[in-house]
Enzyme design. Sequence first.
Site, PDB file in Angstrom:
ATOM      1  N   THR A  13     -59.533   7.436  70.202  1.00  0.00           N
ATOM      2  CA  THR A  13     -58.780   6.376  69.512  1.00  0.00           C
ATOM      3  C   THR A  13     -57.665   6.943  68.637  1.00  0.00           C
ATOM      4  OG1 THR A  13     -60.592   6.447  67.921  1.00  0.00           O
ATOM      5  CG2 THR A  13     -60.535   4.558  69.418  1.00  0.00           C
ATOM      6  N   VAL A  16     -53.613  11.909  69.215  1.00  0.00           N
ATOM      7  CA  VAL A  16     -53.638  12.890  70.312  1.00  0.00           C
ATOM      8  C   VAL A  16     -54.512  12.382  71.461  1.00  0.00           C
ATOM      9  CG1 VAL A  16     -54.263  15.253  70.955  1.00  0.00           C
ATOM     10  CG2 VAL A  16     -53.183  14.817  68.738  1.00  0.00           C
ATOM     11  N   SER A  42     -65.734   3.620  65.692  1.00  0.00           N
ATOM     12  CA  SER A  42     -65.010   2.969  66.792  1.00  0.00           C
ATOM     13  C   SER A  42     -65.873   2.771  68.037  1.00  0.00           C
ATOM     14  CB  SER A  42     -63.788   3.803  67.188  1.00  0.00           C
ATOM     15  OG  SER A  42     -62.906   3.917  66.120  1.00  0.00           O
ATOM     16  N   CYS A 130     -48.957  22.369  66.745  1.00  0.00           N
ATOM     17  CA  CYS A 130     -47.856  21.723  67.465  1.00  0.00           C
ATOM     18  C   CYS A 130     -46.492  22.361  67.173  1.00  0.00           C
ATOM     19  CB  CYS A 130     -47.815  20.236  67.136  1.00  0.00           C
ATOM     20  SG  CYS A 130     -47.912  19.875  65.372  1.00  0.00           S
ATOM     21  N   HIS A 244     -41.167  16.381  66.714  1.00  0.00           N
ATOM     22  CA  HIS A 244     -40.710  17.310  65.677  1.00  0.00           C
ATOM     23  C   HIS A 244     -39.365  17.923  66.089  1.00  0.00           C
ATOM     24  CE1 HIS A 244     -44.546  16.813  63.942  1.00  0.00           C
ATOM     25  NE2 HIS A 244     -45.121  17.973  64.220  1.00  0.00           N
TER      26      HIS A 244
HETATM   27  N1  LIG Z   1     -51.077  14.354  65.593  1.00  0.00           N
HETATM   28  C1  LIG Z   1     -50.490  15.423  66.096  1.00  0.00           C
HETATM   29  O1  LIG Z   1     -49.262  15.431  66.347  1.00  0.00           O
HETATM   30  C2  LIG Z   1     -51.280  16.660  66.392  1.00  0.00           C
HETATM   31  C3  LIG Z   1     -50.650  17.701  67.074  1.00  0.00           C
HETATM   32  C4  LIG Z   1     -51.381  18.862  67.353  1.00  0.00           C
HETATM   33  C5  LIG Z   1     -52.700  18.956  66.961  1.00  0.00           C
HETATM   34  N2  LIG Z   1     -53.275  17.915  66.279  1.00  0.00           N
HETATM   35  C6  LIG Z   1     -54.694  18.033  65.900  1.00  0.00           C
HETATM   36  O2  LIG Z   1     -55.424  17.180  66.788  1.00  0.00           O
HETATM   37  C7  LIG Z   1     -56.555  16.637  66.111  1.00  0.00           C
HETATM   38  C8  LIG Z   1     -56.497  15.111  66.198  1.00  0.00           C
HETATM   39  O3  LIG Z   1     -55.347  14.666  65.493  1.00  0.00           O
HETATM   40  P1  LIG Z   1     -54.849  13.153  65.523  1.00  0.00           P
HETATM   41  O4  LIG Z   1     -53.480  13.203  64.949  1.00  0.00           O
HETATM   42  O5  LIG Z   1     -55.046  12.550  66.872  1.00  0.00           O
HETATM   43  O6  LIG Z   1     -55.849  12.455  64.483  1.00  0.00           O
HETATM   44  P2  LIG Z   1     -56.216  10.897  64.310  1.00  0.00           P
HETATM   45  O7  LIG Z   1     -55.126  10.041  64.822  1.00  0.00           O
HETATM   46  O8  LIG Z   1     -56.617  10.750  62.895  1.00  0.00           O
HETATM   47  O9  LIG Z   1     -57.494  10.697  65.260  1.00  0.00           O
HETATM   48  C9  LIG Z   1     -58.743  11.278  64.965  1.00  0.00           C
HETATM   49  C10 LIG Z   1     -59.734  10.933  66.054  1.00  0.00           C
HETATM   50  O10 LIG Z   1     -60.956  11.644  65.794  1.00  0.00           O
HETATM   51  C11 LIG Z   1     -62.030  10.725  65.958  1.00  0.00           C
HETATM   52  N3  LIG Z   1     -63.195  11.165  65.176  1.00  0.00           N
HETATM   53  C12 LIG Z   1     -63.281  11.330  63.839  1.00  0.00           C
HETATM   54  N4  LIG Z   1     -64.534  11.740  63.517  1.00  0.00           N
HETATM   55  C13 LIG Z   1     -65.219  11.848  64.679  1.00  0.00           C
HETATM   56  C14 LIG Z   1     -66.556  12.196  65.008  1.00  0.00           C
HETATM   57  N5  LIG Z   1     -67.437  12.541  64.051  1.00  0.00           N
HETATM   58  N6  LIG Z   1     -66.946  12.175  66.311  1.00  0.00           N
HETATM   59  C15 LIG Z   1     -66.061  11.815  67.288  1.00  0.00           C
HETATM   60  N7  LIG Z   1     -64.770  11.462  67.035  1.00  0.00           N
HETATM   61  C16 LIG Z   1     -64.375  11.459  65.740  1.00  0.00           C
HETATM   62  C17 LIG Z   1     -61.466   9.416  65.459  1.00  0.00           C
HETATM   63  O11 LIG Z   1     -62.269   8.346  65.938  1.00  0.00           O
HETATM   64  P3  LIG Z   1     -62.540   6.990  65.096  1.00  0.00           P
HETATM   65  O12 LIG Z   1     -61.615   5.961  65.678  1.00  0.00           O
HETATM   66  O13 LIG Z   1     -63.944   6.686  65.385  1.00  0.00           O
HETATM   67  O14 LIG Z   1     -62.285   7.286  63.642  1.00  0.00           O
HETATM   68  C18 LIG Z   1     -60.087   9.443  66.113  1.00  0.00           C
HETATM   69  O15 LIG Z   1     -60.196   9.048  67.464  1.00  0.00           O
HETATM   70  C19 LIG Z   1     -56.500  17.201  64.677  1.00  0.00           C
HETATM   71  O16 LIG Z   1     -57.287  18.360  64.589  1.00  0.00           O
HETATM   72  C20 LIG Z   1     -55.036  17.550  64.500  1.00  0.00           C
HETATM   73  O17 LIG Z   1     -54.839  18.556  63.536  1.00  0.00           O
HETATM   74  C21 LIG Z   1     -52.602  16.772  65.995  1.00  0.00           C
END
Ligand SMILES: NC(=O)c1ccc[n+]([C@@H]2O[C@H](COP(=O)([O-])OP(=O)(O)OC[C@H]3O[C@@H](n4cnc5c(N)ncnc54)[C@H](OP(=O)(O)O)[C@@H]3O)[C@@H](O)[C@H]2O)c1
Length: 365
Positions: A13, A16, A42, A130, A244
């Site tokens: 959800t 990423v 979720s 990233c 970015h």
């Molecule tokens: N955003 C970027 O551009 C980017 C780029 C490179 C790397 N990253 C890395 O990728 C990762 C995800 O980033 P994001 O930006 O996608 O974050 P995000 O939008 O906050 O999404 C986090 C996801 O993790 C899930 N989650 C949280 N706790 C969990 C658990 N205990 N078990 C299973 N799922 C769980 C959440 O589900 P719920 O809906 O249930 O809360 C949600 O689907 C991070 O480590 C980030 O540093 C991000």
Amino acid sequence: MPDSVTFAIIGATGAVGREALAILAQRAHPVDHIRAITSDRSAGTQIPYAGSALTAEEFDADQLADVDCALLCTDATTSRRVAPCLVQQGVLVIDNSSAFRHDPRVPLVIPEINAAELQPESTIIANPNCSTIILLLATHPLRAAFGLREIVVSTYQAVSGAGLAAIDELRRQTHAALESRVLSHHVFPQPCAFNVFPHESTFDPATGFNGEEQKIISESRRILADPSLSIMPNCVRVPVERAHSQSILVTLEQPATLQQVRACLAAAPGLRWIDDQTAPTSPTPQQATGIDPVLVGRVRRADAGPDESSQRFMLWVCGDQLRKGAALNALQIADLALNLRARSPRALPRALDRPHAHLPTPIEN
Ligand SMILES: NC(=O)c1ccc[n+]([C@@H]2O[C@H](COP(=O)([O-])OP(=O)(O)OC[C@H]3O[C@@H](n4cnc5c(N)ncnc54)[C@H](OP(=O)(O)O)[C@@H]3O)[C@@H](O)[C@H]2O)c1
């Protein structure tokens, strides 16, 4: 990637996770070979997928033994907790968080640069930060052709790099600002609408670098296998929703002409050259949004010497950090690693058959 491969998107959800599902949908990967995993918050929600829907499931490693590859799109704490459980089930793990990026037993891979780090026995593979992916995609070709002495980079980072909640914050604040209301902020330490501020990651008082800058330095050195490479990043958030941008100054080991540098970048995998010497055009984050290649342009000689050649060049780069900076790079790694596993008699299909010592121990970073 064969249709029969089953993926689990852990964090389906999130920003990423959604992008990973969008890429799988573009590849027409069958819906019954994808599991969408979330936290208990979720679980049960319907996630649209290619005209169909996936039901989000709460993470339970025992229910994922049929999965071939899990993409962890979760925070580092969650990744540290779930990755070893998945490896025990024989699932190949590609982690988008920072949890394993400095574990020497875990490959840290950008396929265009160091795919050779992947081994058939790899159980966890780390996806780099990233900004690091975007920076190295643009500078590694120059390093390979002319040698690289130093990188100075200023980033202009989109808010979605901080997850889905940050996009919502930018939209809410933009409406509030236009209506002269107070800008409340929760994700970032200060308002992101109509504002620019240093990356919000933890600041190290000893060095003055924030966490994002430290990641660029340490991960770039690891990926390029060059521990003494000089890298000076300055990472900044800007009120852009997605993709970015980076202003890069490179110092090469050997002099090159502008034409040689342009030709090198234009031929590099994963990059799209959009410089136009006859018009003031340059890549923008809006152009980079939703596409695979990182856009590069505005290449200039930094020295104005009489000679045609120089060792210092400036470039401007824009890349979709949710795509090549995260989900796409992770799926490219998955393609290569699953192929390696399938072709190698040395790779055991199930981690349960492996000695426990093969499990990487997560480290703090
Ligand atoms: N955003 C970027 O551009 C980017 C780029 C490179 C790397 N990253 C890395 O990728 C990762 C995800 O980033 P994001 O930006 O996608 O974050 P995000 O939008 O906050 O999404 C986090 C996801 O993790 C899930 N989650 C949280 N706790 C969990 C658990 N205990 N078990 C299973 N799922 C769980 C959440 O589900 P719920 O809906 O249930 O809360 C949600 O689907 C991070 O480590 C980030 O540093 C991000």
